[in-house]
Design a protein around this motif. Structure first.
Motif, PDB file in Angstrom:
ATOM      1  N   GLY A 386       0.847  -1.028   0.018  1.00 45.49           N
ATOM      2  CA  GLY A 386       0.083  -0.215  -0.055  1.00 45.49           C
ATOM      3  C   GLY A 386       0.905   1.215   0.138  1.00 45.49           C
ATOM      4  O   GLY A 386       2.180   1.134   0.064  1.00 45.49           O
ATOM      5  N   PRO A 387       0.251   2.619  -0.169  1.00 42.47           N
ATOM      6  CA  PRO A 387       1.037   3.813  -0.239  1.00 42.47           C
ATOM      7  C   PRO A 387       1.651   4.133   1.071  1.00 42.47           C
ATOM      8  O   PRO A 387       2.461   4.992   0.936  1.00 42.47           O
ATOM      9  CB  PRO A 387      -0.202   4.729  -0.697  1.00 42.47           C
ATOM     10  CG  PRO A 387      -1.318   4.125   0.067  1.00 42.47           C
ATOM     11  CD  PRO A 387      -1.130   2.691  -0.212  1.00 42.47           C
ATOM     12  N   TRP A 388       1.337   3.345   2.079  1.00 41.64           N
ATOM     13  CA  TRP A 388       2.172   3.761   3.371  1.00 41.64           C
ATOM     14  C   TRP A 388       2.918   2.666   3.934  1.00 41.64           C
ATOM     15  O   TRP A 388       3.113   2.497   5.064  1.00 41.64           O
ATOM     16  CB  TRP A 388       1.498   4.640   4.571  1.00 41.64           C
ATOM     17  CG  TRP A 388       0.084   3.892   4.917  1.00 41.64           C
ATOM     18  CD1 TRP A 388       0.221   2.851   5.816  1.00 41.64           C
ATOM     19  CD2 TRP A 388      -1.174   4.268   4.764  1.00 41.64           C
ATOM     20  NE1 TRP A 388      -1.121   2.231   6.172  1.00 41.64           N
ATOM     21  CE2 TRP A 388      -2.082   3.410   5.341  1.00 41.64           C
ATOM     22  CE3 TRP A 388      -1.690   4.930   3.506  1.00 41.64           C
ATOM     23  CZ2 TRP A 388      -3.407   3.315   5.365  1.00 41.64           C
ATOM     24  CZ3 TRP A 388      -3.290   5.125   3.644  1.00 41.64           C
ATOM     25  CH2 TRP A 388      -3.959   4.278   4.345  1.00 41.64           C
ATOM     26  N   VAL A 389       3.499   1.641   2.960  1.00 42.83           N
ATOM     27  CA  VAL A 389       4.129   0.499   3.502  1.00 42.83           C
ATOM     28  C   VAL A 389       5.504   0.629   2.718  1.00 42.83           C
ATOM     29  O   VAL A 389       5.682   0.996   1.541  1.00 42.83           O
ATOM     30  CB  VAL A 389       3.485  -0.860   2.776  1.00 42.83           C
ATOM     31  CG1 VAL A 389       4.390  -2.027   2.960  1.00 42.83           C
ATOM     32  CG2 VAL A 389       2.011  -1.015   3.507  1.00 42.83           C
ATOM     33  N   VAL A 390       6.290   0.150   3.588  1.00 41.25           N
ATOM     34  CA  VAL A 390       7.922   0.053   3.088  1.00 41.25           C
ATOM     35  C   VAL A 390       8.175  -0.282   2.019  1.00 41.25           C
ATOM     36  O   VAL A 390       7.630  -1.592   1.447  1.00 41.25           O
ATOM     37  CB  VAL A 390       8.668  -0.129   4.248  1.00 41.25           C
ATOM     38  CG1 VAL A 390       8.749  -1.799   4.297  1.00 41.25           C
ATOM     39  CG2 VAL A 390      10.192   0.144   3.957  1.00 41.25           C
ATOM     40  N   GLU A 391       9.033   0.392   0.793  1.00 39.17           N
ATOM     41  CA  GLU A 391       9.451  -0.523  -0.294  1.00 39.17           C
ATOM     42  C   GLU A 391      10.898  -1.030  -0.204  1.00 39.17           C
ATOM     43  O   GLU A 391      11.370  -2.174  -0.617  1.00 39.17           O
ATOM     44  CB  GLU A 391       9.390   0.596  -1.448  1.00 39.17           C
ATOM     45  CG  GLU A 391       9.824  -0.002  -2.869  1.00 39.17           C
ATOM     46  CD  GLU A 391       9.655   0.888  -4.090  1.00 39.17           C
ATOM     47  OE1 GLU A 391       9.390   0.395  -5.115  1.00 39.17           O
ATOM     48  OE2 GLU A 391       9.711   2.230  -3.662  1.00 39.17           O
TER      49      GLU A 391
END
Length: 535
Positions: A386-391
């Motif tokens: 998701g957009p606030w999960v670490v890459e």
């Protein structure tokens, strides 16, 4: 592809600062301090002092992307760093003071911070580690005593007029490190975009559901995943904000709850275990408190029952990680649950970590990487994106996710058809005994309701016959006497027989730097405990 014709304004933390000042400027913020009287101001004052901080940083030569570290408690000055440092374009690294000194040094050096702000509580610590901080050029005490250079002296000459710069919303804003229970701590660099989206998602009714009528007190530390994002969520909602500094003992918390009219708070289970015991012993109740969100580890059902039935306070479980900003799921009611009756609704909520939230995708996979059924019974490795999960972790060249963007949380969980997720164990903590799985979390939850038990911890230890068997360590409430026989009899009514621990030890349960049960330490401490067991 036809492009939309809407404005592409970047999502920046400074937009939250400006909004809170304009829409909720007079809403109060109150803060305890380490060695000063309480501080009171409002969101307008927060915005003005954050701009002064930004100007002071600019005058000192701090540029966009530079890192600034903090070693601080939950105070208004620490909160100002959240808005002033990030708004200027620099990155705030919130160092965890509960880590070992070597780990604190590692995180500050790894971050490459040029400034360290610290509370007076940590003056001796800072003095001892200062020679080993390789990149820090400036040290400022957040308190008026304890150092020649202070935060107030630093920002006082600066102007409160500052135009927040506009830059790429994917720029780094806040850097948080994992607690490092295995290997060195890993840095998770939150972007402005991820923080703003996380704050908007966390404020939804399906999550924290904060409004301008709420009074929010974060007992989750500002240095731990930005206190679960509550400073940003509350600023958007216009909630009054109450900061307890370093005083998280039951009496101090209760005084703030009563005096400031706190309606919403959150923290790890160990804080609330002590608080409930204190309330019961003194026959008190938190009059205005309505919701407590609890995360960090599984919430004992007995704790949730006590809050609701004795104090009319709803307990909402939260599951998340440093790597998820940290909101993953929150256990809030749904019409489907409500239709089954209030008793079943709360029992379901209390035994689940939470339900799907917009912005976070979840899936479960087996050992072969194949998706497992979302039937509420079949466990699998929990994957998130998701957009606030670490890459990827800060400073690492390798991605932390697979080719499709899924991050392996290290948890084992189930998902049901209503979107509720239940953690059954950490992958490294699940116990395999005689070819069958035992959930250490479920066993701990059952033991926590036994008479006199303050904290219950379960680890799997090597066994000559069964591969592994559970060991239960229970820590009593202050002044309580625990009977091993009573605890075992209590468990017999709650779990299947072969789950019963082979041994129960009464001892203090060690905690990690983030207030979780330190199972690594327990496994080391009791290694070989079952080596002489009969086969």
């Amino acid at each position: 592809m036809l492009q939309g014709l809407m404005q592409a304004r970047p999502l920046l933390v400074s937009a939250i600062t400006d909004y809170a000042e304009q829409a909720h400027g007079k809403r109060e913020i109150t803060s305890r301090l380490v060695d000063e009287p309480d501080w009171r101001y409002d969101y307008r004052g927060l915005a003005q002092r954050s701009r002064k901080l930004a100007n002071a940083l600019l005058d000192l030569g701090i540029c966009a992307g530079d890192r600034v570290s903090s070693l601080a408690w939950n105070t208004h000055r620490h909160m100002e760093l959240f808005f002033g440092v990030t708004g200027s374009g620099a990155v705030l690294h919130t160092a965890n003071p509960r880590l070992h000194a070597d780990q604190i040094i590692y995180t500050i050096n790894h971050a490459g911070s040029r400034i360290l702000f610290f509370d007076s509580s940590f003056t001796k610590l800072v003095e001892s580690i200062r020679p080993r901080l390789l990149t820090v050029e400036h040290f400022f005490s957040l308190s008026p005593s304890g150092a020649a250079a202070t935060y107030e002296d630093f920002i006082s000459p600066a102007s409160s007029e500052f135009v927040w710069p506009i830059f790429d919303e994917n720029s780094g804003a806040i850097l948080c490190y994992t607690s490092g229970t295995t290997g060195s701590p890993k840095g998770v660099l939150y972007s402005h975009r991820s923080i703003v989206l996380h704050a908007m998602g966390a404020g939804l009714p399906a999550a924290f559901g904060l409004t301008a009528f709420d009074v929010v007190m974060p007992c989750s530390s500002l240095y731990h995943a930005t206190a679960w994002g509550l400073p940003f969520v509350a600023a958007i909602a216009g909630s009054k904000f109450v900061l307890p500094a370093d005083r998280l003992d039951p009496e101090s918390l209760h005084e703030l709850i009563e005096r400031e009219g706190v309606t919403f708070t959150g923290g790890v289970p160990t804080i609330w275990t002590a608080y409930l015991e204190w309330l019961d012993r003194l026959e008190k109740s938190p009059a205005g408190l309505r919701r407590v969100v609890i995360g960090g580890s599984a919430v004992p059902v007995s704790m949730a029952q006590s809050f609701l039935r004795q104090h009319n306070v709803e307990v909402l479980q939260l599951w998340g990680m440093t790597e998820t900003c940290p909101l993953g799921v929150v256990a809030t009611p749904t019409p489907q649950l409500a239709s089954r009756g209030e008793t079943e609704m709360w029992e379901t909520i209390w035994t689940r970590q939470g339900r799907l939230q917009f912005g976070i995708e979840l899936k479960l996979v087996d050992e072969a990487g194949c998706c497992v059924a979302h039937d509420g019974h079949t466990p699998g490795a929990l994957m998130v994106r998701g957009p606030w999960v670490v890459e990827r972790y800060f400073g690492s060249a390798e991605p932390a996710v697979d080719s499709e963007g899924w991050f392996n949380t290290g948890d084992v969980a189930t998902l049901d058809e209503d979107g509720f997720m239940r953690i059954t164990d950490r992958a490294k903590d699940v116990i395999k005994s005689g070819g069958e799985w035992i959930s250490s979390i479920d066993l701990e939850n059952a033991a926590a309701g036994a008479p006199g038990v303050k904290v219950a911890a379960v680890v799997g230890l090597a066994h000559p016959r069964w591969d592994e068997r559970p060991l239960l360590v229970v820590e009593p409430h202050e002044g309580a006497v625990i009977s091993i026989t009573v605890v075992m009899d209590h468990l017999r009514d709650k779990i299947v027989r072969w789950w019963l621990p082979d041994s129960i030890i009464i001892a203090e349960v060690p905690l990690t730097a983030t207030g979780k049960i330190d199972k690594k330490q327990l496994r080391i401490q009791y290694q070989g405990y079952y080596d002489d067991a009969k086969t």
